[in-house]
Scaffold this motif. Structure first.
Motif, mmCIF file in Angstrom:
data_model
loop_
_atom_site.group_PDB
_atom_site.id
_atom_site.type_symbol
_atom_site.label_atom_id
_atom_site.label_comp_id
_atom_site.label_asym_id
_atom_site.label_seq_id
_atom_site.Cartn_x
_atom_site.Cartn_y
_atom_site.Cartn_z
ATOM 1 N N LEU A 188 -82.190 -83.699 21.297
ATOM 2 C CA LEU A 188 -83.286 -82.766 21.041
ATOM 3 C C LEU A 188 -83.499 -82.551 19.553
ATOM 4 C CD1 LEU A 188 -85.346 -80.603 21.979
ATOM 5 C CD2 LEU A 188 -83.435 -78.968 22.005
ATOM 6 N N ALA A 213 -79.348 -73.092 21.137
ATOM 7 C CA ALA A 213 -78.858 -74.233 21.918
ATOM 8 C C ALA A 213 -77.357 -74.139 22.151
ATOM 9 C CB ALA A 213 -79.207 -75.533 21.203
ATOM 10 N N GLY A 254 -86.250 -84.682 17.717
ATOM 11 C CA GLY A 254 -87.360 -83.857 17.257
ATOM 12 C C GLY A 254 -87.539 -83.918 15.755
ATOM 13 N N ALA A 296 -77.614 -83.930 25.062
ATOM 14 C CA ALA A 296 -78.987 -83.431 25.115
ATOM 15 C C ALA A 296 -79.327 -82.631 23.858
ATOM 16 C CB ALA A 296 -79.168 -82.564 26.364
ATOM 17 N N ILE A 297 -78.381 -81.799 23.385
ATOM 18 C CA ILE A 297 -78.610 -81.048 22.148
ATOM 19 C C ILE A 297 -78.815 -82.000 20.974
ATOM 20 C CG2 ILE A 297 -77.505 -79.517 20.460
ATOM 21 C CD1 ILE A 297 -76.170 -78.069 22.774
ATOM 22 N N SER A 305 -82.812 -71.654 16.340
ATOM 23 C CA SER A 305 -82.928 -72.574 17.477
ATOM 24 C C SER A 305 -81.630 -73.338 17.706
ATOM 25 C CB SER A 305 -84.085 -73.548 17.250
ATOM 26 O OG SER A 305 -83.794 -74.464 16.205
#
Length: 654
Positions: free
Chosen positions: A320, A135, A324, A316-317, A131
């Motif tokens: 995230l 990204a 998360g 944003a990465i 993941s």
């Protein structure tokens, strides 16, 4: 054709990363062995595809394919071959491709060497790693594509930034990225364990080698960057508290804390929550470093890009993965109950103190780095935070860390008595105090920084030697060869830290400098050394014009060296660089720099005598060697495999 194939391989790697993210994760949840097994070939395929894309870009640079925009902007046909190759990552797009290549390499390594991992944990680790790759491949392809073509290729390129055309900086980014990206494995193990619902001794053993490898590469990368700044920028500084320097230093500090904390998880099954949190934060700081370097939000000599679109994507990465992971941590924190109890005086307690000091030191660096941005956004005030703040706020925590390291290494687990450790460390402490007294008595009219720094460094080195000798027991020297490599690694790393502290203290406390205009034949005396500018000549380099001085260095009438400082000018980039001449000795560096010609004749000339300068990087080499020794310990490779303690059904067993 080769370039188009590289571009296609990158797009195909994106699709493979998506498969690697989704399929093993579903397989682990459903307990479908076939789906879980997809993670291994997917990780290998992603690495091979990204490696092919990287090879295609390298081929374009080596062959000077100026139809590729990236090559036209960052290369030149006259550039030496070494810098054609390093030009691949001497820019934003190419360096991000290197980042993704290393990221996929770590994921593939987990697939290749993770045979001892339980299938569900391994599948989840590979999925999380996939993941992250997904990204960054999205970021690379849609905002930073290195394979964009030019409709009308130029006859020649614009050349690589001259500051990057240097051997030290050529190898600095790969090592730094191996450290930055290597921490993604600790992050993947942490998130996978949170999904699994269990962290135990075996998890601590598995996560340590990845963290140790990342810390070791970060150490080398930071040292190379510091060495480059020392001889290339012309001012003789080795650390400037630059935002990008800090961005690499913060993960190094947190990774050091994570290494020590993982030991407690492995040995005592304590500090589980804290260790998982450190694993998340360590990689989080790596993402923050990427954001700082590439968003243009903070100015730095190391910055790659100033595109707000890229900055928003990276932010944003970061949000995230950090958001998360922290939400998952909050949801699963109740399952990370620690089992091992320990007294206030024990090795566990000292490791907790070690962690606190490293974490607070990293937080201080973070606040100093990010505060100018906060000030501008919140208060509409522009300010800079420089070395005085960092020196004052950071140094006390690092001094405290140096004081407790030898003591913590000597204490037993669970419950300790201070008497034995104090008795064993008394000679080391007396030696450190004697060093303090001697150096303080010899120096006159100077600050206490030099004596205190040397005392702390001697305390660390002597404490490490005492730790090593104490482990031989009654067998004495005959047992030294039978000690575990991890014992040698710890001792060498702690001693290396002491050597670096000695170098930093000596250079900052006792360096001498002279700045003046010199003509051919002029001489000066600095700290007992006679420095004569004998001649100045102009020469043509491969892709630059050079002003080279010939400097005669002597002491007490005895010739020591001929030195050749340079001032280079790169016509294509329209940029000058400084090449300092350094005569290095065990106890000092003599450092000379020739500058621009002056209107009244002569050249600007700077000279320095820097005591113990080489010890700074010698200590860094020792720290990295210590990490290598520990990493080569056979127990890292086989012991975790012998422990079948993780419940593959994913049911917490507290």
């Amino acid at each position: 054709m080769f370039t188009e194939l590289g571009h296609f391989a990158l797009i195909l790697a994106l699709a493979v990363a998506l498969v690697q993210t989704v399929v093993p994760l579903i397989g682990a949840h459903k307990r479908w062995p076939g789906w879980m097994a997809v993670g291994e070939p997917a990780a290998t395929a992603q690495f091979l595809l990204v490696a092919f894309a990287f090879a295609a870009l390298t081929h374009a640079f080596v062959t000077s394919d100026f139809s590729l925009r990236l090559v036209a902007n960052n290369s030149h046909s006259l550039k030496p071959m070494l810098y054609k190759i390093t030009g691949v990552w001497g820019n934003h797009e190419g360096s991000m491709l290197l980042w993704v290549l290393i990221l996929s390499l770590f994921g593939a390594s987990a697939a290749w060497f993770g045979a001892a991992l339980p299938p569900t944990l391994k599948a989840r680790v590979l999925a999380v790693q996939g993941s992250i790759g997904l990204a960054f491949l999205l970021f690379l392809i849609f905002t930073s594509n290195p394979f964009l073509r030019l409709a009308v290729p130029p006859l020649d390129g614009q050349d690589l930034n001259p500051l990057l055309q240097d051997p030290g900086l050529a190898f600095h980014p790969p090592f730094l990225y191996l450290g930055y990206v290597g921490l993604s494995m600790a992050f993947s193990f942490a998130v996978a364990a949170l999904i699994e619902g269990r962290v135990d001794a075996a998890w601590g053993r598995w996560v340590r080698p990845w963290t140790l490898a990342a810390w070791m590469f970060l150490t080398v990368g930071i040292a190379l960057g510091s060495w480059w700044a020392y001889y290339e920028l012309g001012w003789g500084g080795f650390w400037f508290w630059d935002p990008v320097e800090n961005a690499s230093f913060m993960p190094w500090l947190i990774a050091g804390a994570l290494l020590h904390s993982a030991v407690v998880v492995e040995k005592r099954e304590s500090l589980k929550s804290w260790t998982v949190l450190l694993a998340i934060i360590a990689f989080g700081f790596s993402l923050i470093g990427a954001f700082i370097t590439r968003s243009g939000i903070l100015t730095s000599v190391h910055a790659f890009a100033t595109d707000p679109e890229r900055g928003v994507f990276l932010l944003a990465i970061t949000a995230l993965f950090m958001g998360g992971a922290l939400m998952l941590f909050a949801a699963r924190a109740d399952r990370l109950t620690s089992r091992g109890a320990f007294s206030l005086l024990s090795r566990e307690s000292m490791l907790v103190l070690n962690n606190i000091l490293l974490a607070v030191a990293a937080f201080v660096v973070f606040v100093g780095t990010i505060w100018p941005l906060i000030s501008e956004l919140a208060f509409d005030r522009k300010l800079s935070v420089g070395a005085p703040f960092f020196d004052m706020a950071f140094t006390p925590f690092f001094v405290a860390l140096g004081l407790v390291l030898p003591i913590g290494a000597m204490l037993p687990w669970k419950r300790a008595k201070l008497n034995r450790a104090a008795r064993l460390l008394t000679p080391a402490f007396v030696l450190a105090l004697a060093t303090l007294a001697l150096v303080y008595a010899l120096q006159t009219g100077r600050s206490a920084m030099g004596p205190v720094g040397l005392m702390l460094g001697v305390w660390l080195v002597a404490g490490a030697a005492t730790d090593l000798w104490a482990r031989t027991g009654k067998s004495g020297a005959s047992r030294l060869l039978r000690l575990q490599r991890s014992d040698y690694g710890r001792v060498i790393s702690h001693a290396g830290l002491g050597v670096t502290i000695i170098g930093v203290a000596g250079l900052l406390a006792w360096q001498s400098e002279d700045i003046r205009v010199m003509r051919e034949g002029d001489s000066l005396t600095l700290a007992g050394y006679d420095i004569t500018l004998e001649s100045v000549a102009r020469e043509q380099g491969p892709n630059y014009l050079s002003t080279i001085g010939t400097v005669h260095l002597s002491r007490d009438g005895k010739e020591i060296a001929l030195m050749h400082p340079e001032k280079r000018f790169y016509p294509v980039a329209r940029m000058p660089t400084t090449e300092a001449a350094i005569d290095s000795g065990f106890l000092r560096d003599v450092y000379v720099v020739i500058g621009d010609p002056q209107d009244g004749g002569g050249w600007a000339f700077r000279s320095y005598v820097k005591p113990l300068a080489g010890w700074i990087w010698g200590g860094a080499i020792l720290m990295a060697l210590g990490g290598g020794f520990s990493l080569s310990d056979r127990r890292y490779r086989v012991a975790a495999g012998a422990r079948k303690v993780i419940n593959t059904n994913g049911v917490p067993a507290e």
